[in-house]
Write an enzyme that holds these catalytic residues in place. Structure first.
Site, PDB file in Angstrom:
ATOM      1  CG  ASP A 159      -2.931   8.144  -1.824  1.00 28.15           C
ATOM      2  OD1 ASP A 159      -2.831   8.657  -0.695  1.00 28.15           O
ATOM      3  OD2 ASP A 159      -2.642   6.958  -2.077  1.00 28.15           O
ATOM      4  NE  ARG A 162      -6.195   0.794  -1.844  1.00 26.89           N
ATOM      5  CZ  ARG A 162      -5.538   1.342  -0.817  1.00 26.89           C
ATOM      6  NH1 ARG A 162      -4.257   1.058  -0.629  1.00 26.89           N
ATOM      7  NH2 ARG A 162      -6.142   2.183   0.004  1.00 26.89           N
ATOM      8  CD  GLN A 171      -3.261   3.247   6.704  1.00 29.39           C
ATOM      9  OE1 GLN A 171      -3.882   3.655   7.697  1.00 29.39           O
ATOM     10  NE2 GLN A 171      -3.858   3.067   5.543  1.00 29.39           N
ATOM     11  CG  ASN A 194      -2.101  11.742   2.185  1.00 33.93           C
ATOM     12  OD1 ASN A 194      -1.589  10.799   1.581  1.00 33.93           O
ATOM     13  ND2 ASN A 194      -1.778  12.027   3.434  1.00 33.93           N
ATOM     14  CE  LYS A 195      -5.105   5.988   4.125  1.00 36.67           C
ATOM     15  NZ  LYS A 195      -6.098   5.124   3.420  1.00 36.67           N
ATOM     16  NE  ARG A 231       0.040   1.539   3.400  1.00 36.14           N
ATOM     17  CZ  ARG A 231       0.983   2.404   3.639  1.00 36.14           C
ATOM     18  NH1 ARG A 231       2.225   1.995   3.872  1.00 36.14           N
ATOM     19  NH2 ARG A 231       0.758   3.686   3.675  1.00 36.14           N
ATOM     20  N   GLY A 232       0.231   2.395  -0.173  1.00 39.15           N
ATOM     21  CA  GLY A 232       1.006   3.617  -0.351  1.00 39.15           C
ATOM     22  C   GLY A 232       1.148   3.850  -1.855  1.00 39.15           C
TER      23      GLY A 232
HETATM   24  O1  MRU Z   1      -4.543   3.371   2.005  1.00 39.09           O
HETATM   25  P1  MRU Z   1      -3.064   3.537   1.921  1.00 39.09           P
HETATM   26  O2  MRU Z   1      -2.338   3.008   3.106  1.00 39.09           O
HETATM   27  O3  MRU Z   1      -2.518   3.011   0.606  1.00 39.09           O
HETATM   28  O4  MRU Z   1      -2.858   5.112   1.914  1.00 39.09           O
HETATM   29  C1  MRU Z   1      -1.567   5.625   1.870  1.00 39.09           C
HETATM   30  C2  MRU Z   1      -1.530   7.113   1.943  1.00 39.09           C
HETATM   31  O5  MRU Z   1      -2.529   7.775   2.001  1.00 39.09           O
HETATM   32  C3  MRU Z   1      -0.172   7.739   1.826  1.00 39.09           C
HETATM   33  O6  MRU Z   1      -0.095   8.894   2.595  1.00 39.09           O
HETATM   34  C4  MRU Z   1       0.086   8.095   0.355  1.00 39.09           C
HETATM   35  O7  MRU Z   1      -0.167   6.993  -0.471  1.00 39.09           O
HETATM   36  C5  MRU Z   1       1.463   8.542   0.133  1.00 39.09           C
HETATM   37  S1  MRU Z   1       2.615   7.220   0.312  1.00 39.09           S
HETATM   38  C6  MRU Z   1       4.175   7.784  -0.042  1.00 39.09           C
END
Ligand code: MRU
Length: 363
Positions: A236, A88, A195, A246-247, A45-46
């Protein structure tokens, strides 16, 4: 640095992130379906790591294919890309990586299937290696923005675990620490998937960077108390005007930082820019299952039958973003101009590299 994902002779190895921090284990994906499942189920993820995993998935799908002609392989690649594309929706790095792999196929389409498979593997491995180099460059640009000593707040995990290595937001922090700055990290736990608590805390402690976990609803308290020098997060997808997906919870942190005159920085590679979108309103927001909200470690924390919402991301309007750190330099408002300039320079260099690469036709 323990690798997040790896290309091996047997398949693609993914560090099993749902198992962290309790267990450090890898899952082996033997075909592209397993890579797609790994992305969907957040084994990997990320945003940048999802892009790298997708590229490796395409190369693996091509390797497993028995197509005897370039045309047949091309048709299979379309299906492979489609399976990976459906995993995703928010992180644009996924679609960026698939497009790059398709361009690689197009550049080699007149060659034998064996040569095409080799080219796709080279390209996927190059995407992985480049991601680490990009993060180090981002770190070098961003470290100067951090104070010589102080606390930095981050949300979610934008670290080595969210990339092929080193990290984006955490890469900036790592670079600052490597430069001798006395940085302490406050990590939002990042409900519902944790996370921050599980991953950011784990990877920073591996590097012996002092880290304190706070619950998400404590961020305002510490920002207001003057305990946080700046906020650094990843992204993202970033729209042309600088709006940042972002998250979930990032938006609230950005507003609180703005209210308390604390700089709010976003660290993201150029591959996270989506300049086809004028603003963040059109960024697709992934909706995830209710169990992530209703259960903690398998234990129900809500009454059965209650309504649940679980958007995995939110959009922070560009007016709350002090700067966007990329591998090409730091963009400042107005982002419409600064981001377009950085993207153009990246495109120009990529074109020059494609033209210069011996034995390769231009895609
Ligand atoms: O749902 P996730 O864990 O994939 O979300 C990740 C994030 O929101 C990160 O902040 C983003 O992808 C940047 S990762 C360098």
């Amino acid at each position: 640095m323990i690798p997040t994902l790896e290309w091996t002779d047997e398949g693609v190895k993914l560090l099993d992130q749902p198992a962290l921090p309790a267990r450090v284990e890898y899952k082996l994906c033997r075909d592209h379906h397993e890579v797609a499942a790994g992305i969907r189920e957040m084994v990997v993820r990320g945003a940048p790591a999802i892009g790298v995993a997708a590229a490796l998935g395409v190369a693996l799908g091509a390797k497993r294919s028995s197509a005897a002609t370039a045309e047949a392989l091309g048709r299979e690649l379309d299906e492979i890309c489609e399976a990976l594309r459906r995993t995703r929706p928010t992180a644009v790095n996924l679609f960026w990586a698939l497009e790059r792999m398709k361009r690689c196929f197009a550049a080699h389409a007149t060659e034998t299937p064996a040569a095409i498979r080799a080219a796709l593997e080279r390209e996927a491995r190059a995407i992985l290696d480049e991601d680490i180099a990009i993060n180090r460059a981002m770190g070098a640009h961003g470290a100067a923005l951090l104070p010589d000593a102080g606390r930095v707040l981050t949300h979610c995990n934008a670290g080595a675990l969210a990339t092929a290595g080193y990290g984006t937001a955490l890469g900036v922090i790592r670079a600052a620490v490597e430069a001798g700055k006395k940085i302490e990290v406050y990590a939002d736990e990042t409900r519902p998937y944790l996370q921050g608590a599980r991953l950011t805390a784990w990877e920073l402690l591996q590097d012996k960077i002092p880290t304190t976990v706070i619950t998400d609803n404590m961020a305002g308290h510490f920002l207001h108390a003057g305990k946080i020098a700046c906020v650094v997060v990843g992204a993202d997808r970033i729209a042309a005007n600088g709006d940042v997906a972002n998250k979930i919870g990032t938006y609230a942190v950005a507003v609180l930082a703005h209210e308390n005159n604390v700089p709010f920085y976003v660290a993201a590679p150029i591959s996270t820019l989506d300049l086809t979108l004028a603003d963040g309103g059109a960024i697709p927001i992934e909706q995830r299952g209710a169990a992530e909200v209703t259960h903690l470690c398998g234990v129900a924390i809500t009454p059965e039958g209650v309504g649940v919402e679980n958007p995995a991301f939110d959009v922070t309007p560009h007016r709350y973003v002090s700067a966007i750190i990329t591998e090409r330099g730091v963009a400042r408002p107005p982002y419409g101009e600064s981001l377009a300039r950085l993207a153009r320079s990246a495109e120009h260099d990529a074109d020059a590299a494609r033209t210069a690469a011996p034995g390769r036709r231009r895609a």
